[in-house]
Design a protein around this motif. Structure first.
Motif, PDB file in Angstrom:
ATOM      1  N   LEU A   1     104.348  36.323 139.036  1.00  0.00           N
ATOM      2  CA  LEU A   1     104.850  37.076 140.190  1.00  0.00           C
ATOM      3  C   LEU A   1     104.074  38.376 140.403  1.00  0.00           C
ATOM      4  CD1 LEU A   1     108.703  36.680 139.609  1.00  0.00           C
ATOM      5  CD2 LEU A   1     107.382  35.633 141.446  1.00  0.00           C
ATOM      6  N   LEU A   2     103.403  38.838 139.369  1.00  0.00           N
ATOM      7  CA  LEU A   2     102.693  40.121 139.430  1.00  0.00           C
ATOM      8  C   LEU A   2     101.250  39.985 139.910  1.00  0.00           C
ATOM      9  CD1 LEU A   2     103.972  41.530 136.006  1.00  0.00           C
ATOM     10  CD2 LEU A   2     104.766  42.180 138.275  1.00  0.00           C
ATOM     11  N   ILE A   3     100.819  38.779 140.233  1.00  0.00           N
ATOM     12  CA  ILE A   3      99.415  38.581 140.617  1.00  0.00           C
ATOM     13  C   ILE A   3      99.064  39.421 141.839  1.00  0.00           C
ATOM     14  CG2 ILE A   3      97.781  36.890 141.507  1.00  0.00           C
ATOM     15  CD1 ILE A   3      99.060  34.792 139.721  1.00  0.00           C
ATOM     16  N   ASN A   4      99.892  39.349 142.872  1.00  0.00           N
ATOM     17  CA  ASN A   4      99.598  40.091 144.100  1.00  0.00           C
ATOM     18  C   ASN A   4      99.676  41.600 143.890  1.00  0.00           C
ATOM     19  OD1 ASN A   4      99.103  38.051 146.196  1.00  0.00           O
ATOM     20  ND2 ASN A   4     101.198  37.404 145.781  1.00  0.00           N
ATOM     21  N   HIS A   5     100.569  42.030 143.001  1.00  0.00           N
ATOM     22  CA  HIS A   5     100.642  43.474 142.721  1.00  0.00           C
ATOM     23  C   HIS A   5      99.359  43.962 142.053  1.00  0.00           C
ATOM     24  CE1 HIS A   5     102.180  47.364 141.410  1.00  0.00           C
ATOM     25  NE2 HIS A   5     101.723  47.069 140.194  1.00  0.00           N
ATOM     26  N   TYR A   6      98.901  43.250 141.040  1.00  0.00           N
ATOM     27  CA  TYR A   6      97.660  43.628 140.368  1.00  0.00           C
ATOM     28  C   TYR A   6      96.478  43.546 141.328  1.00  0.00           C
ATOM     29  CZ  TYR A   6     100.310  43.265 136.009  1.00  0.00           C
ATOM     30  OH  TYR A   6     101.235  43.433 135.004  1.00  0.00           O
ATOM     31  N   LEU A   7      96.498  42.546 142.200  1.00  0.00           N
ATOM     32  CA  LEU A   7      95.422  42.400 143.176  1.00  0.00           C
ATOM     33  C   LEU A   7      95.394  43.601 144.135  1.00  0.00           C
ATOM     34  CD1 LEU A   7      93.153  40.588 144.203  1.00  0.00           C
ATOM     35  CD2 LEU A   7      94.824  39.385 145.609  1.00  0.00           C
ATOM     36  N   GLY A   8      96.580  44.054 144.549  1.00  0.00           N
ATOM     37  CA  GLY A   8      96.631  45.228 145.425  1.00  0.00           C
ATOM     38  C   GLY A   8      96.118  46.480 144.731  1.00  0.00           C
ATOM     39  N   GLU A   9      96.452  46.643 143.455  1.00  0.00           N
ATOM     40  CA  GLU A   9      95.964  47.803 142.705  1.00  0.00           C
ATOM     41  C   GLU A   9      94.445  47.824 142.622  1.00  0.00           C
ATOM     42  OE1 GLU A   9      97.748  47.866 138.879  1.00  0.00           O
ATOM     43  OE2 GLU A   9      99.418  49.146 139.513  1.00  0.00           O
ATOM     44  N   LEU A  10      93.856  46.664 142.397  1.00  0.00           N
ATOM     45  CA  LEU A  10      92.402  46.598 142.274  1.00  0.00           C
ATOM     46  C   LEU A  10      91.715  46.790 143.621  1.00  0.00           C
ATOM     47  CD1 LEU A  10      92.116  43.593 139.770  1.00  0.00           C
ATOM     48  CD2 LEU A  10      91.925  46.031 139.265  1.00  0.00           C
TER      49      LEU A  10
END
Length: 371
Positions: free
Chosen positions: A82-91
């Motif tokens: 579920l955190l994939i998109n969050h980490y992607l946004g951070e990067l």
């Protein structure tokens, strides 16, 4: 023989390996000592972004998450995805190679996908759900500090800071669980849910910052892209009246001939019928002045003679005439040889002075300090 069931069983395993690799790359970037705008950091950043994008595509292809499911239907090991998109946004927010506005919009889209997925599974708390609804109602002007009251804004900042510290402390304490308990499904599930809460808190803060930066970028003047070398050459030829490759009289030389330089600006009318200038021009006072400036010497010539300069200085009071008795007042009177009385008076004055000098030799008055 490889069956479809075997492939389906291997794909989640590949997703976990890919997610673990991408997460390790993200941790290396967080611990990296390189500057965020350096080429090394940006290359590693692009690699991590590509890894998380592959994780996202693989998650969608495997249909791990479905809108018809609830939180209880998600396996504990799949909660981390579920955190994939969050980490992607951070990067994506750290990308300095791509156009800044494009990078921010891509990060905003990734954060929105993350929040939408959490909202589908009812994983947002009541407070986060209210903030999310406020974000959906006004995406462009979203701000965590919605009020203009400085006291309320300060209290909101303090409250959110305390919430962030509490979530970090909770996640840190859960991460210190003994290794034997980490294999427990309930313990690992609680760790993932705590991390999701912390990431949700950071997501709203990131969306607030992204909106502020997008508003600043919208106020900046638009810059046209740099022209290519061929475009610069064509523009130079057009401004100087040099034929292009497609026209007759083309030449590889960029400097026009002397005849063309002399005729430049003289061919054709200078003003339109309405009196509007058709081409740029410079107003000169006289042709003779221009000619003197071209063919004159390279140093400044005198503009007056020495006598004229002295007369001007005398007129301004910068010079003093004469000297002696003439300057102190009046001309010298000539002595009259026939004036015997005056001659006798001068003779008697000189004789008295000589007698005085003989009677008082030099140094005769200073007798006190003699030995």
């Amino acid at each position: 023989m490889i069956t479809m069931n075997t492939i389906d069983a291997e794909q989640p395993s590949n997703l976990r390996k890919l997610f673990e690799t991408a997460n390790n790359q993200r941790h290396e970037l967080e611990q990296s000592a390189a500057q965020s705008n350096s080429s090394t950091y940006q290359d590693n950043l692009r690699t991590a972004i590509g890894a998380f994008q592959q994780c996202q595509q693989l998650t969608e292809r495997l249909a791990i998450f479905s809108p018809n499911e609830t939180e209880d239907d998600i396996a504990s090991g799949d909660l981390q995805f579920l955190l994939i998109n969050h980490y992607l946004g951070e990067l994506l927010r750290q990308d300095s190679i791509t156009d800044r506005k494009t990078a921010l919009q891509q990060a905003q889209t990734a954060y929105e996908r993350y929040l939408k997925l959490l909202d589908t599974y009812d994983l947002l708390s009541k407070a986060d759900s209210k903030v999310y609804q406020r974000y959906l109602s006004n995406r462009n002007d979203f701000s965590l500090l919605s009020t203009s009251d400085p006291t309320a804004r300060r209290n909101t900042k303090i409250t959110r800071y305390k919430q962030e510290q509490e979530l970090k402390l909770k996640l840190r304490s859960l991460a210190q669980v003994p290794l034997a308990l980490q294999n427990d499904d309930a313990a690992s599930r609680e760790i993932y849910l705590a991390e999701i809460q912390l990431c949700t808190h950071n997501t709203f803060h990131a969306l607030d910052i992204i909106n502020q930066e997008l508003q600043i970028l919208a106020l900046m003047p638009k810059t046209s892209p740099a022209p290519q070398p061929e475009e610069r050459e064509i523009d130079y030829r057009h401004r100087n009246g040099i034929p292009n490759k497609d026209s007759s009289g083309y030449s590889d030389r960029l400097d026009p001939p002397l005849s063309q330089l002399l005729n430049k600006g003289k061919a054709g009318p200078m003003l339109s019928k309405d009196g509007k200038p058709l081409k740029p021009f410079t107003l000169l006072d006289s042709r003779q002045r221009l000619q003197n400036g071209v063919f004159g010497p390279d140093h400044s010539l005198p503009t007056m003679t020495i006598d004229e300069y002295l007369a001007e200085e005398k007129r301004r009071g910068g010079m003093i005439d004469g000297g002696g008795q003439t300057s102190s007042g009046g001309a010298t009177q000539e002595e009259d040889e026939d004036d015997m009385e005056k001659a006798d008076a001068e003779t008697m004055k000189k004789r008295e002075w000589d007698e005085y000098v003989e009677a008082n030799p030099k140094g005769s008055g200073n007798t006190l300090n003699r030995g």
